[in-house]
Each structure stands twice: as C-alpha cells, then as structure tokens.
Design a protein around this motif. Structure first.
Motif, PDB file in Angstrom:
ATOM      1  N   ALA A 293       0.833  -1.202   0.000  1.00 32.40           N
ATOM      2  CA  ALA A 293       0.000   0.000   0.000  1.00 32.40           C
ATOM      3  C   ALA A 293       0.870   1.255   0.000  1.00 32.40           C
ATOM      4  O   ALA A 293       0.580   2.215  -0.718  1.00 32.40           O
ATOM      5  N   GLN A 294       1.948   1.249   0.782  1.00 27.40           N
ATOM      6  CA  GLN A 294       2.861   2.391   0.818  1.00 27.40           C
ATOM      7  C   GLN A 294       3.515   2.607  -0.545  1.00 27.40           C
ATOM      8  O   GLN A 294       3.668   3.743  -0.989  1.00 27.40           O
ATOM      9  N   MET A 295       3.898   1.526  -1.197  1.00 29.34           N
ATOM     10  CA  MET A 295       4.514   1.641  -2.523  1.00 29.34           C
ATOM     11  C   MET A 295       3.531   2.262  -3.511  1.00 29.34           C
ATOM     12  O   MET A 295       3.916   3.084  -4.336  1.00 29.34           O
ATOM     13  N   GLN A 296       2.274   1.886  -3.422  1.00 30.84           N
ATOM     14  CA  GLN A 296       1.251   2.441  -4.313  1.00 30.84           C
ATOM     15  C   GLN A 296       1.088   3.943  -4.072  1.00 30.84           C
ATOM     16  O   GLN A 296       0.994   4.729  -5.020  1.00 30.84           O
ATOM     17  N   VAL A 297       1.078   4.357  -2.809  1.00 29.47           N
ATOM     18  CA  VAL A 297       0.970   5.783  -2.473  1.00 29.47           C
ATOM     19  C   VAL A 297       2.175   6.537  -3.024  1.00 29.47           C
ATOM     20  O   VAL A 297       2.033   7.613  -3.616  1.00 29.47           O
ATOM     21  N   LEU A 298       3.365   5.981  -2.855  1.00 29.01           N
ATOM     22  CA  LEU A 298       4.576   6.647  -3.339  1.00 29.01           C
ATOM     23  C   LEU A 298       4.586   6.752  -4.859  1.00 29.01           C
ATOM     24  O   LEU A 298       4.970   7.793  -5.409  1.00 29.01           O
ATOM     25  N   ARG A 299       4.146   5.713  -5.546  1.00 32.42           N
ATOM     26  CA  ARG A 299       4.093   5.765  -7.016  1.00 32.42           C
ATOM     27  C   ARG A 299       3.123   6.845  -7.494  1.00 32.42           C
ATOM     28  O   ARG A 299       3.414   7.596  -8.421  1.00 32.42           O
ATOM     29  N   ARG A 300       1.938   6.904  -6.858  1.00 31.06           N
ATOM     30  CA  ARG A 300       0.963   7.926  -7.226  1.00 31.06           C
ATOM     31  C   ARG A 300       1.513   9.330  -6.965  1.00 31.06           C
ATOM     32  O   ARG A 300       1.292  10.245  -7.754  1.00 31.06           O
TER      33      ARG A 300
END
Length: 119
Positions: free
Chosen positions: A68-75
């Motif tokens: 989930a953190q990786m998804q937030v960082l990518r966005r």
C-alpha cells in the motif's frame, strides 16, 4: 506548479524515490516465493504452532502495508509529471514545503488535513 522551487522539488522527489526503492528492495525476496510463508509450520507443540501462525500473520500484514505504501509513493511521484505535486487535492492551495519535508506524500494542506481529521 506550486510555490516550490526546483531545488525543493528535486529534494522531495529524491526522498520519495529513495523510500520507494527501499520498499521495493524489501519486497524482492517475497516475489521469489510469493505464496510461501516466512516461517514454516513443523510438528511441535500447540504453543509453537500459535507462535508460527502469529509470525506469519505479522509478516503478511507488513507485506500488505508495504504494498500500500509503494502504491501511495508511485501515485505521488506521478504528480511530478502532471505538475500537480504540492497542491492540495481538496482546495487546490499550495502545500507548504515544511509539511512536504515531514510528509512528502501529503495530499492535503494543513487546513484541509485538520478538517478531514475532525470529521
């Protein structure tokens, strides 16, 4: 874009990319055996089995949190491309540099974040 200068933008983008790289590196061993549990169950006492299950649950929970953190960082990194990084998603105002230093992935300015937390 916003009230940030190029140096500030470069610093914040670097911080975000480093966090994403760190999380990606931590996820690599999991990719090799995605369905393998971190700790395997063996024939032991019920207490040991409970400990193994707890450790596996914690590891799977951490993996989910990392994803989930990786998804937030990518966005957040995508916002640099469309020049919306540093703008509040609710009111459109600039998010202050000091807030972005503390939370580079911040989506809301302090005022809107405070209002959201009160709801």
């Amino acid at each position: 874009m916003n009230g940030l200068d190029q140096g500030q933008l470069a610093l914040l983008k670097s911080i975000l990319q480093q966090r994403l790289d760190a999380l990606s590196g931590a996820a690599q061993p999991q990719a090799a055996g995605e369905h393998d549990l971190p700790v395997s169950e063996v024939e032991t006492s019920p207490a040991d089995k409970a400990t193994v299950r707890l450790l596996n649950d914690l590891a799977l929970g951490a993996a989910g949190h990392n994803a989930a953190q990786m998804q937030v960082l990518r966005r957040t990194l995508e916002k640099f491309d469309d020049q919306t990084y540093g703008l509040c998603e609710e009111c459109g105002s600039d998010i202050g540099f000091s807030r972005l230093q503390a939370r580079p992935e911040a989506r809301l300015c302090i005022t809107c974040q405070t209002r959201a937390e009160k709801r």
